[in-house]
Design an enzyme around this catalytic site. Structure first.
Site, PDB file in Angstrom:
ATOM      1  N   GLY A   1     123.241  48.023  76.732  1.00  0.00           N
ATOM      2  CA  GLY A   1     123.797  49.332  77.048  1.00  0.00           C
ATOM      3  C   GLY A   1     122.741  50.410  76.933  1.00  0.00           C
ATOM      4  O   GLY A   1     121.698  50.216  76.305  1.00  0.00           O
TER       5      GLY A   1
ATOM      6  N   GLN B   1     119.805  58.818  75.178  1.00  0.00           N
ATOM      7  CA  GLN B   1     118.642  57.965  74.939  1.00  0.00           C
ATOM      8  C   GLN B   1     117.519  58.234  75.938  1.00  0.00           C
ATOM      9  O   GLN B   1     116.370  57.876  75.695  1.00  0.00           O
ATOM     10  CB  GLN B   1     119.025  56.484  74.985  1.00  0.00           C
ATOM     11  CG  GLN B   1     119.868  56.046  73.812  1.00  0.00           C
ATOM     12  CD  GLN B   1     120.209  54.584  73.910  1.00  0.00           C
ATOM     13  OE1 GLN B   1     121.156  54.190  74.583  1.00  0.00           O
ATOM     14  NE2 GLN B   1     119.419  53.756  73.250  1.00  0.00           N
TER      15      GLN B   1
ATOM     16  N   CYS C   1     119.105  48.418  68.861  1.00  0.00           N
ATOM     17  CA  CYS C   1     119.194  49.577  69.742  1.00  0.00           C
ATOM     18  C   CYS C   1     117.848  49.791  70.414  1.00  0.00           C
ATOM     19  O   CYS C   1     116.805  49.685  69.760  1.00  0.00           O
ATOM     20  CB  CYS C   1     119.578  50.813  68.920  1.00  0.00           C
ATOM     21  SG  CYS C   1     119.748  52.329  69.871  1.00  0.00           S
ATOM     22  N   LEU C   2     117.876  50.118  71.686  1.00  0.00           N
ATOM     23  CA  LEU C   2     116.644  50.399  72.405  1.00  0.00           C
ATOM     24  C   LEU C   2     115.914  51.601  71.820  1.00  0.00           C
ATOM     25  O   LEU C   2     114.701  51.718  71.970  1.00  0.00           O
ATOM     26  CB  LEU C   2     116.946  50.634  73.895  1.00  0.00           C
ATOM     27  CG  LEU C   2     117.507  49.419  74.638  1.00  0.00           C
ATOM     28  CD1 LEU C   2     117.983  49.823  76.024  1.00  0.00           C
ATOM     29  CD2 LEU C   2     116.480  48.305  74.718  1.00  0.00           C
TER      30      LEU C   2
ATOM     31  N   HIS D   1     129.001  51.239  70.276  1.00  0.00           N
ATOM     32  CA  HIS D   1     127.619  51.639  70.022  1.00  0.00           C
ATOM     33  C   HIS D   1     127.209  52.792  70.949  1.00  0.00           C
ATOM     34  O   HIS D   1     126.660  53.801  70.496  1.00  0.00           O
ATOM     35  CB  HIS D   1     126.716  50.418  70.245  1.00  0.00           C
ATOM     36  CG  HIS D   1     125.263  50.660  70.059  1.00  0.00           C
ATOM     37  ND1 HIS D   1     124.562  50.183  68.980  1.00  0.00           N
ATOM     38  CD2 HIS D   1     124.354  51.314  70.826  1.00  0.00           C
ATOM     39  CE1 HIS D   1     123.294  50.540  69.085  1.00  0.00           C
ATOM     40  NE2 HIS D   1     123.140  51.221  70.204  1.00  0.00           N
ATOM     41  N   GLU D   2     127.491  52.631  72.237  1.00  0.00           N
ATOM     42  CA  GLU D   2     127.084  53.660  73.208  1.00  0.00           C
ATOM     43  C   GLU D   2     127.899  54.936  73.042  1.00  0.00           C
ATOM     44  O   GLU D   2     127.364  56.038  73.168  1.00  0.00           O
ATOM     45  CB  GLU D   2     127.189  53.124  74.635  1.00  0.00           C
ATOM     46  CG  GLU D   2     126.350  51.896  74.924  1.00  0.00           C
ATOM     47  CD  GLU D   2     124.888  52.006  74.536  1.00  0.00           C
ATOM     48  OE1 GLU D   2     124.315  53.121  74.530  1.00  0.00           O
ATOM     49  OE2 GLU D   2     124.294  50.965  74.193  1.00  0.00           O
TER      50      GLU D   2
ATOM     51  N   HIS E   1     126.450  57.042  70.398  1.00  0.00           N
ATOM     52  CA  HIS E   1     125.289  57.818  70.877  1.00  0.00           C
ATOM     53  C   HIS E   1     125.738  59.161  71.451  1.00  0.00           C
ATOM     54  O   HIS E   1     125.070  60.181  71.262  1.00  0.00           O
ATOM     55  CB  HIS E   1     124.535  57.058  71.978  1.00  0.00           C
ATOM     56  CG  HIS E   1     123.517  56.091  71.482  1.00  0.00           C
ATOM     57  ND1 HIS E   1     122.458  56.454  70.675  1.00  0.00           N
ATOM     58  CD2 HIS E   1     123.367  54.761  71.715  1.00  0.00           C
ATOM     59  CE1 HIS E   1     121.712  55.388  70.429  1.00  0.00           C
ATOM     60  NE2 HIS E   1     122.250  54.345  71.037  1.00  0.00           N
TER      61      HIS E   1
END
Length: 168
Positions: free
Chosen positions: A46, A51, A91-92, A133-134, A137
């Site tokens: 995701g 981000q 996480c990226l 998770h997203e 963010h």
């Protein structure tokens, strides 16, 4: 289309709440296309707009886990959750680190597509985890805030050797 730089956890943009999308126009479509390319390039599950430095309520999730079935969620909200799962989450924006996080096992979201049409989608397991998770963010939160503990380098190496999970 173009790749966007993924911000890391030290960037203040990742700790701010995002504003709703109100214009479903070419600018939004370009953002979505760029985010898709960036997500595929990064091998993530995701990617949320903050981000890549855009404080709008937009995220993508690779629901097919294949780089081809990417769900675009604009102005998303969680409608229902069920069950519980505990597992390693990455996480990226927090590269190379994973933590143990408890999330719902099933999540139903309501969101708009790139044209403003509302839809509902349900995910289980990793996809449910990615939805949560997203969405976090978009509210300015990272998984590290809810992780029960972070994995040690040894545990991380063992995890990567086991199943090669992708980052979210």
């Amino acid at each position: 289309m173009g790749l966007r730089k993924i911000l890391t956890d030290k960037d203040p943009a990742l700790h701010k709440a995002c504003r709703p999308v109100t214009a479903f126009d070419a600018k939004l479509h370009k953002l979505l296309d760029d985010m898709r390319e960036t997500l595929i390039d990064s091998n993530g599950v995701g990617l949320a707009a903050p981000q890549v430095g855009i404080l709008r309520r937009v995220f993508l999730v690779d629901v097919g886990l294949n780089g081809e079935d990417i769900l675009e969620c604009i102005n998303p909200e969680i409608l229902e959750t069920d069950g519980e799962q505990e597992g390693a989450e990455g996480c990226l924006s927090v590269p190379g680190k994973y933590g143990i996080v408890t999330r719902p096992n099933v999540v139903k979201v309501r969101a708009q597509d790139r044209y403003g049409k509302w839809f509902e989608a349900e995910g289980e397991g990793l996809i449910a985890r990615a939805f949560c998770h997203e969405l976090a963010h978009l509210d300015g939160h990272l998984y590290t805030e809810v992780a029960e503990r972070m994995l040690t380098p040894e545990e991380l190496e063992e995890l990567m050797n086991e199943d090669g999970d992708e980052e979210e």
